[in-house]
Design a protein around this motif. Structure first.
Motif, PDB file in Angstrom:
ATOM      1  N   THR A  71       5.564   5.664   9.837  1.00 14.44           N
ATOM      2  CA  THR A  71       5.043   5.662   8.465  1.00 14.44           C
ATOM      3  C   THR A  71       5.594   6.814   7.636  1.00 14.44           C
ATOM      4  O   THR A  71       5.982   6.627   6.474  1.00 14.44           O
ATOM      5  CB  THR A  71       3.500   5.741   8.479  1.00 14.44           C
ATOM      6  OG1 THR A  71       2.980   4.626   9.207  1.00 14.44           O
ATOM      7  CG2 THR A  71       2.955   5.704   7.056  1.00 14.44           C
ATOM      8  N   LYS A  72       5.667   7.990   8.226  1.00 13.63           N
ATOM      9  CA  LYS A  72       6.170   9.158   7.491  1.00 13.63           C
ATOM     10  C   LYS A  72       7.623   8.946   7.079  1.00 13.63           C
ATOM     11  O   LYS A  72       8.018   9.259   5.945  1.00 13.63           O
ATOM     12  CB  LYS A  72       6.041  10.413   8.363  1.00 13.63           C
ATOM     13  CG  LYS A  72       6.458  11.697   7.655  1.00 13.63           C
ATOM     14  CD  LYS A  72       6.230  12.907   8.551  1.00 13.63           C
ATOM     15  CE  LYS A  72       6.642  14.195   7.852  1.00 13.63           C
ATOM     16  NZ  LYS A  72       6.413  15.391   8.733  1.00 13.63           N
ATOM     17  N   PRO A 125       2.080   4.711  -8.038  1.00 13.82           N
ATOM     18  CA  PRO A 125       0.843   3.999  -8.376  1.00 13.82           C
ATOM     19  C   PRO A 125       0.976   2.998  -9.523  1.00 13.82           C
ATOM     20  O   PRO A 125       0.268   1.987  -9.553  1.00 13.82           O
ATOM     21  CB  PRO A 125      -0.118   5.142  -8.763  1.00 13.82           C
ATOM     22  CG  PRO A 125       0.430   6.339  -8.060  1.00 13.82           C
ATOM     23  CD  PRO A 125       1.910   6.172  -8.079  1.00 13.82           C
ATOM     24  N   LEU A 149       0.834  -1.203   0.000  1.00 12.72           N
ATOM     25  CA  LEU A 149       0.000   0.000   0.000  1.00 12.72           C
ATOM     26  C   LEU A 149       0.870   1.255   0.000  1.00 12.72           C
ATOM     27  O   LEU A 149       0.608   2.200  -0.757  1.00 12.72           O
ATOM     28  CB  LEU A 149      -0.918  -0.013   1.227  1.00 12.72           C
ATOM     29  CG  LEU A 149      -1.863   1.187   1.382  1.00 12.72           C
ATOM     30  CD1 LEU A 149      -2.824   1.259   0.202  1.00 12.72           C
ATOM     31  CD2 LEU A 149      -2.650   1.068   2.686  1.00 12.72           C
ATOM     32  N   ASN A 150       1.917   1.265   0.833  1.00  9.67           N
ATOM     33  CA  ASN A 150       2.830   2.406   0.869  1.00  9.67           C
ATOM     34  C   ASN A 150       3.514   2.623  -0.473  1.00  9.67           C
ATOM     35  O   ASN A 150       3.620   3.757  -0.964  1.00  9.67           O
ATOM     36  CB  ASN A 150       3.892   2.195   1.951  1.00  9.67           C
ATOM     37  CG  ASN A 150       3.368   2.447   3.347  1.00  9.67           C
ATOM     38  OD1 ASN A 150       2.826   1.542   3.960  1.00  9.67           O
ATOM     39  ND2 ASN A 150       3.515   3.656   3.851  1.00  9.67           N
ATOM     40  N   ASN A 189       7.837   6.249   4.316  1.00  6.60           N
ATOM     41  CA  ASN A 189       7.486   6.763   2.993  1.00  6.60           C
ATOM     42  C   ASN A 189       8.635   7.588   2.398  1.00  6.60           C
ATOM     43  O   ASN A 189       8.907   7.497   1.197  1.00  6.60           O
ATOM     44  CB  ASN A 189       6.217   7.609   3.075  1.00  6.60           C
ATOM     45  CG  ASN A 189       4.976   6.767   3.296  1.00  6.60           C
ATOM     46  OD1 ASN A 189       4.970   5.579   2.991  1.00  6.60           O
ATOM     47  ND2 ASN A 189       3.930   7.363   3.833  1.00  6.60           N
ATOM     48  N   ASN A 206       2.490   1.626  -3.454  1.00 12.94           N
ATOM     49  CA  ASN A 206       1.525   2.056  -4.472  1.00 12.94           C
ATOM     50  C   ASN A 206       1.104   3.507  -4.300  1.00 12.94           C
ATOM     51  O   ASN A 206       0.781   4.195  -5.273  1.00 12.94           O
ATOM     52  CB  ASN A 206       0.296   1.152  -4.450  1.00 12.94           C
ATOM     53  CG  ASN A 206       0.496  -0.154  -5.197  1.00 12.94           C
ATOM     54  OD1 ASN A 206      -0.022  -1.200  -4.798  1.00 12.94           O
ATOM     55  ND2 ASN A 206       1.254  -0.132  -6.282  1.00 12.94           N
ATOM     56  N   ASN A 207       1.116   3.989  -3.060  1.00  9.91           N
ATOM     57  CA  ASN A 207       0.802   5.398  -2.834  1.00  9.91           C
ATOM     58  C   ASN A 207       1.892   6.299  -3.400  1.00  9.91           C
ATOM     59  O   ASN A 207       1.623   7.405  -3.876  1.00  9.91           O
ATOM     60  CB  ASN A 207       0.644   5.674  -1.337  1.00  9.91           C
ATOM     61  CG  ASN A 207      -0.674   5.158  -0.782  1.00  9.91           C
ATOM     62  OD1 ASN A 207      -1.636   4.971  -1.527  1.00  9.91           O
ATOM     63  ND2 ASN A 207      -0.714   4.899   0.519  1.00  9.91           N
ATOM     64  N   ILE A 208       3.139   5.815  -3.336  1.00 13.08           N
ATOM     65  CA  ILE A 208       4.268   6.590  -3.849  1.00 13.08           C
ATOM     66  C   ILE A 208       4.410   6.424  -5.346  1.00 13.08           C
ATOM     67  O   ILE A 208       4.690   7.380  -6.074  1.00 13.08           O
ATOM     68  CB  ILE A 208       5.577   6.150  -3.154  1.00 13.08           C
ATOM     69  CG1 ILE A 208       5.492   6.392  -1.653  1.00 13.08           C
ATOM     70  CG2 ILE A 208       6.778   6.895  -3.738  1.00 13.08           C
ATOM     71  CD1 ILE A 208       6.614   5.747  -0.859  1.00 13.08           C
TER      72      ILE A 208
END
Length: 205
Positions: A108-109, A25, A18-19, A112, A21-23
Motif C-alpha cells: 500500500t505504501k 480528494p 479509496l487510495n 500510494n 481519493n486519499n491522495i
C-alpha cells in the motif's frame, strides 16, 4: 481531475478509488468492469485525464483493449493494473506507451507513492519487474537489443524526439543517437519509423 478505473473486480476498484481519493480528494472517479465499458465511458467523457486499466478483463484481448482505450482516450494518460508479473506482458505494455505498471500485489505504501507520481504527471514501473526483462531482448533475426536500446525503441514508438528521449533517459542527445544507430542495425532498418514497424512485426513491441 477525472479518472477512470477499469477492472472487473469491484473490490479492487473500490480499494483503488479509496487510495486515489486519499491522495487527490477532489478527483472524480468513474469505473468500468470491461474494456468495452471503458471505451463507452471515454466516448462520453472527453475530459478524463487518467485511465488505469487491468490487463485481465473479459471480452477482448488486453493488447486490443488497451489500443481501443488509446483510440478513444483523447489526451488521457493510460496506466496498467495487473496481477501478472510476466516480463513479456511488461514489455508489451511499455511498447504501448503506458505511463505506469501497477502490480496488484504491490504494498500500500509503495502503491500510494506510485499513484502520487502518476497523478503529478510522472511514470512508475517497478524496478524488480523491469529487471526481470533481462539484460537484452532477443529479436526474430537472431540479434539482441540491450535494455537501453529497447528503452529507446519504446520511446520511438511513442513518437518522442531525440531531445525528449535524452531527457527521459537522463543522457545526452549524442548518446541517444548512438543507441538509435545501434537499434537500426539490430532490426535492419534505415530510419526510426521503419525500426518501430519492424520491431512490431517481430513482436518486440
Amino acid at each position: 481531475m477525472k479518472i477512470l478505473i477499469a477492472d472487473d473486480h469491484a473490490l479492487y476498484r473500490d480499494g483503488l478509488r479509496l487510495n486515489l481519493n486519499n491522495i487527490l480528494p477532489q478527483a472524480q472517479i468513474l469505473d468500468a468492469a470491461t474494456f468495452n465499458q471503458a471505451v463507452d465511458i471515454l466516448k462520453n467523457n472527453h475530459d478524463i485525464e487518467l485511465v488505469l486499466a487491468d490487463l485481465d478483463m473479459p471480452e477482448v484481448n488486453w493488447e486490443e483493449g488497451i489500443k481501443a482505450i488509446k483510440n478513444h482516450a483523447n489526451n488521457s494518460r493510460i496506466g496498467v493494473i495487473s496481477a501478472s508479473e510476466d516480463a513479456h506482458n511488461i514489455k508489451k505494455a511499455l511498447g504501448l506507451g503506458v505511463c505506469c505498471y501497477l502490480p496488484k500485489n504491490i504494498e500500500t505504501k509503495v502503491l500510494n507513492s506510485a499513484l502520487g507520481l502518476v497523478l503529478n504527471g510522472g511514470t512508475y514501473f517497478p524496478p524488480t519487474l523491469i529487471n526481470q526483462t533481462n539484460d537484452s531482448t532477443n529479436l526474430a533475426n537472431g540479434k539482441r537489443l540491450t535494455n537501453r536500446q529497447f528503452e529507446v525503441l519504446r520511446y520511438l514508438s511513442q513518437g518522442l524526439s531525440n531531445k525528449q528521449i535524452a531527457y527521459q533517459m537522463n543522457v545526452s542527445e549524442a548518446t541517444v543517437k548512438l543507441h538509435i544507430n545501434a537499434l537500426l542495425r539490430a532490426v535492419g532498418a534505415t530510419n526510426r519509423t521503419q525500426a518501430v514497424i519492424k520491431a512490431q512485426k517481430m513482436g518486440v513491441i
